[in-house]
Design a protein around this motif. Structure first.
Motif, PDB file in Angstrom:
ATOM      1  N   GLY A 139       0.791  -1.225   0.000  1.00  0.00           N
ATOM      2  CA  GLY A 139       0.000   0.000   0.000  1.00  0.00           C
ATOM      3  C   GLY A 139       0.820   1.270   0.000  1.00  0.00           C
ATOM      4  O   GLY A 139       0.268   2.368   0.120  1.00  0.00           O
TER       5      GLY A 139
ATOM      6  N   ASN B 181       0.662   3.776  -4.054  1.00  0.00           N
ATOM      7  CA  ASN B 181      -0.650   4.037  -4.648  1.00  0.00           C
ATOM      8  C   ASN B 181      -0.555   4.584  -6.064  1.00  0.00           C
ATOM      9  O   ASN B 181      -1.497   4.442  -6.850  1.00  0.00           O
ATOM     10  CB  ASN B 181      -1.440   5.028  -3.787  1.00  0.00           C
ATOM     11  CG  ASN B 181      -2.099   4.361  -2.595  1.00  0.00           C
ATOM     12  OD1 ASN B 181      -1.923   3.165  -2.363  1.00  0.00           O
ATOM     13  ND2 ASN B 181      -2.851   5.123  -1.834  1.00  0.00           N
TER      14      ASN B 181
ATOM     15  N   ARG C 160      -6.871   5.178  -0.975  1.00  0.00           N
ATOM     16  CA  ARG C 160      -7.006   3.732  -1.173  1.00  0.00           C
ATOM     17  C   ARG C 160      -8.472   3.290  -1.233  1.00  0.00           C
ATOM     18  O   ARG C 160      -8.828   2.411  -2.021  1.00  0.00           O
ATOM     19  CB  ARG C 160      -6.260   3.002  -0.045  1.00  0.00           C
ATOM     20  CG  ARG C 160      -6.393   1.490   0.004  1.00  0.00           C
ATOM     21  CD  ARG C 160      -6.007   0.786  -1.257  1.00  0.00           C
ATOM     22  NE  ARG C 160      -4.672   1.051  -1.735  1.00  0.00           N
ATOM     23  CZ  ARG C 160      -4.156   0.539  -2.851  1.00  0.00           C
ATOM     24  NH1 ARG C 160      -4.891  -0.262  -3.621  1.00  0.00           N
ATOM     25  NH2 ARG C 160      -2.933   0.841  -3.242  1.00  0.00           N
TER      26      ARG C 160
ATOM     27  N   SER D  64       1.574   5.595   1.594  1.00  0.00           N
ATOM     28  CA  SER D  64       1.551   6.291   0.307  1.00  0.00           C
ATOM     29  C   SER D  64       1.571   7.811   0.405  1.00  0.00           C
ATOM     30  O   SER D  64       1.422   8.479  -0.610  1.00  0.00           O
ATOM     31  CB  SER D  64       0.331   5.856  -0.508  1.00  0.00           C
ATOM     32  OG  SER D  64       0.633   4.673  -1.226  1.00  0.00           O
TER      33      SER D  64
ATOM     34  N   THR E  54     -10.854   5.417  -8.759  1.00  0.00           N
ATOM     35  CA  THR E  54     -10.646   4.330  -7.797  1.00  0.00           C
ATOM     36  C   THR E  54     -11.930   3.556  -7.551  1.00  0.00           C
ATOM     37  O   THR E  54     -11.933   2.324  -7.478  1.00  0.00           O
ATOM     38  CB  THR E  54     -10.090   4.889  -6.476  1.00  0.00           C
ATOM     39  OG1 THR E  54      -8.825   5.512  -6.735  1.00  0.00           O
ATOM     40  CG2 THR E  54      -9.901   3.787  -5.440  1.00  0.00           C
TER      41      THR E  54
ATOM     42  N   LEU F 278      -3.394   2.623  -7.396  1.00  0.00           N
ATOM     43  CA  LEU F 278      -4.597   3.351  -7.806  1.00  0.00           C
ATOM     44  C   LEU F 278      -4.515   3.771  -9.265  1.00  0.00           C
ATOM     45  O   LEU F 278      -5.543   4.044  -9.893  1.00  0.00           O
ATOM     46  CB  LEU F 278      -4.789   4.591  -6.925  1.00  0.00           C
ATOM     47  CG  LEU F 278      -4.824   4.367  -5.414  1.00  0.00           C
ATOM     48  CD1 LEU F 278      -5.165   5.673  -4.695  1.00  0.00           C
ATOM     49  CD2 LEU F 278      -5.804   3.268  -5.021  1.00  0.00           C
TER      50      LEU F 278
END
Length: 423
Positions: free
Chosen positions: A53, A56, A250, A272, A329, A401
């Motif tokens: 994570g 992103n 996220r 991120s 997203t 993302l």
């Protein structure tokens, strides 16, 4: 994919046995771009892990890379502790203009150190300092970090055991749907708070993830989060939202708690926030909580100026338009949800449940060992995914993302094949 045996000898003989991710992905990675990684033999892998994570915006995002290279080439300050620098000023102003003000969030910004657990430790310390109490309430299956304070509010028994000492002043409560709807929300928690004989010390704060990433992609309902915020206000407890993995877009919105319409007292952010995988974390809190004495909490690497540079570039590139990133997203998340529904239909009773928000999703199987077998087969087929949950029973998807719709389809097809080819 044909994979030759990589030379792992120096890792196996010299590096500690504590290493983990490299065991599931037994190759030597050499370069990466966007949503793809390449090992030293040139094999390509679609990355649906994204640095747990921290990536992103993908690997070596060209906009962020350009800003970083330009800064380094002009001999910009690299290490600055908490000194005032042009890079820090630019980040703070951009963060205020693009993130805080549009959301009417009043927060002060603290740079507690380079990692997420540094942010959590500072949040816990501040809450205790403000309220003059030691106890912190966390939730079942929570994960907040690997240092001692963070471990004390983490649920996983394996990780807690690594502390080697008693973990104190943390009390777990049931996370949303822990009793599968059979018990009213916060019945146990509120009863303990109000009963003078319960043995629960009055908590300084409650710390919660809106989506438990390491705990198995457990998604809290907005109404549950709102009820928690109201309970904290009634009972004079601070609400800390750990947005280290679920923040920075996220789940769709920049902060994962926005959907619930709450304003936590303290928010931890990391992973991120630098945009480039560089170490950086923030502890955000309401101004009235800023009772720190100068230097009362510090750290040598809390002023990572290259991270400030890439963080500023990421905000300007992806969050200047308030809704474009969020809409993309959410659309990608719907794409994953549809694919998970198809996998579930194809595999019938084998799948226990799928769940997620935005671009974090989990696929849970009744056979708790199957998720690891699927992740192994996915790696052989060129897809990097991890598992989560207390027994690693959930296949976890955490793509960048910036992943394209085609890349997402490609990875989801590989995952569906990995599911078919394992049992």
């Amino acid at each position: 994919m044909t994979i030759t045996q990589p030379d792992l000898s120096v890792f196996e003989t010299l590096e500690s046995e504590v290493r983990s991710y490299c065991r599931g992905w037994p190759t030597v990675f050499d370069r990466a771009h966007g949503s793809r990684m390449y090992d030293e033999d040139g094999h390509e892998y679609l990355d649906f892990f994204a640095g747990a994570g921290s990536l992103n915006y993908g690997h070596n995002n060209p906009v962020l890379k350009r800003a970083l290279i330009d800064y380094l080439e002009r001999d910009g300050v690299t290490h600055g502790l908490d000194m005032s620098t042009t890079a820090k000023r630019s980040f703070l102003q951009t963060f205020q203009d693009l993130v805080l003000r549009p959301r009417d969030l009043p927060y002060k910004v603290m740079f507690p150190g380079p990692t997420g657990t540094n942010a959590v430790e500072s949040a816990l310390k501040l809450a205790r300092k403000v309220k003059g109490r030691e106890a912190i309430v966390s939730f079942t299956n929570a994960f907040h970090g690997m240092s001692l304070g963070s471990l004390a509010v983490t649920g996983n028994a394996f990780k807690r055991a690594g502390a080697g000492i008693p973990l104190v002043h943390g009390t777990p409560m049931p996370f949303d749907n822990y009793f599968e709807g059979k018990v009213p929300d916060f019945l146990w928690f509120e009863r303990l708070l109000e009963d003078q004989g319960s043995g629960l010390n009055k908590p300084a704060a409650v710390i919660v993830e809106t989506v438990q990433g390491e705990g198995g992609i457990n998604v809290a309902r907005p109404e549950w989060l709102r009820a928690l915020a109201e309970l904290c206000e009634r009972q004079d407890m601070l609400l800390i939202v750990d947005d280290i993995q679920m923040g920075c877009g996220r789940t769709g919105a920049f902060f994962s708690f926005e959907e619930a319409g709450i304003t936590p007292d303290i928010v931890t952010v990391s992973k991120s926030i630098s945009g480039y995988g560089l170490p950086m974390s923030l502890c955000l809190f309401k101004p009235e909580l800023d009772i720190w004495e100068p230097g009362e909490h510090n750290g040598t690497f809390r002023g990572n100026n290259p991270a400030f540079v890439t963080a500023t570039a990421a905000l300007e590139a992806y969050w200047a338009d308030g809704s474009a990133m969020e809409k993309q997203t959410r659309a990608r998340g719907e794409q994953v949800e549809q694919a998970f529904a198809a996998i579930t239909e194809e595999n019938g009773a084998d799948v226990k449940e799928y769940r997620g928000r935005g671009l974090v999703w989990g696929l849970e199987f009744h056979d708790k060992g199957r998720a690891n077998r699927i992740a192994k087969r996915a790696f052989e087929l060129g897809l990097l995914i991890e598992t989560s949950g207390p027994e690693s029973e959930v296949v976890k998807l955490l793509p960048a993302l910036t992943v394209t719709a085609d890349e997402l389809d490609e990875g989801l097809s590989i995952l569906a094949r990995a599911v078919r080819e394992t049992n």
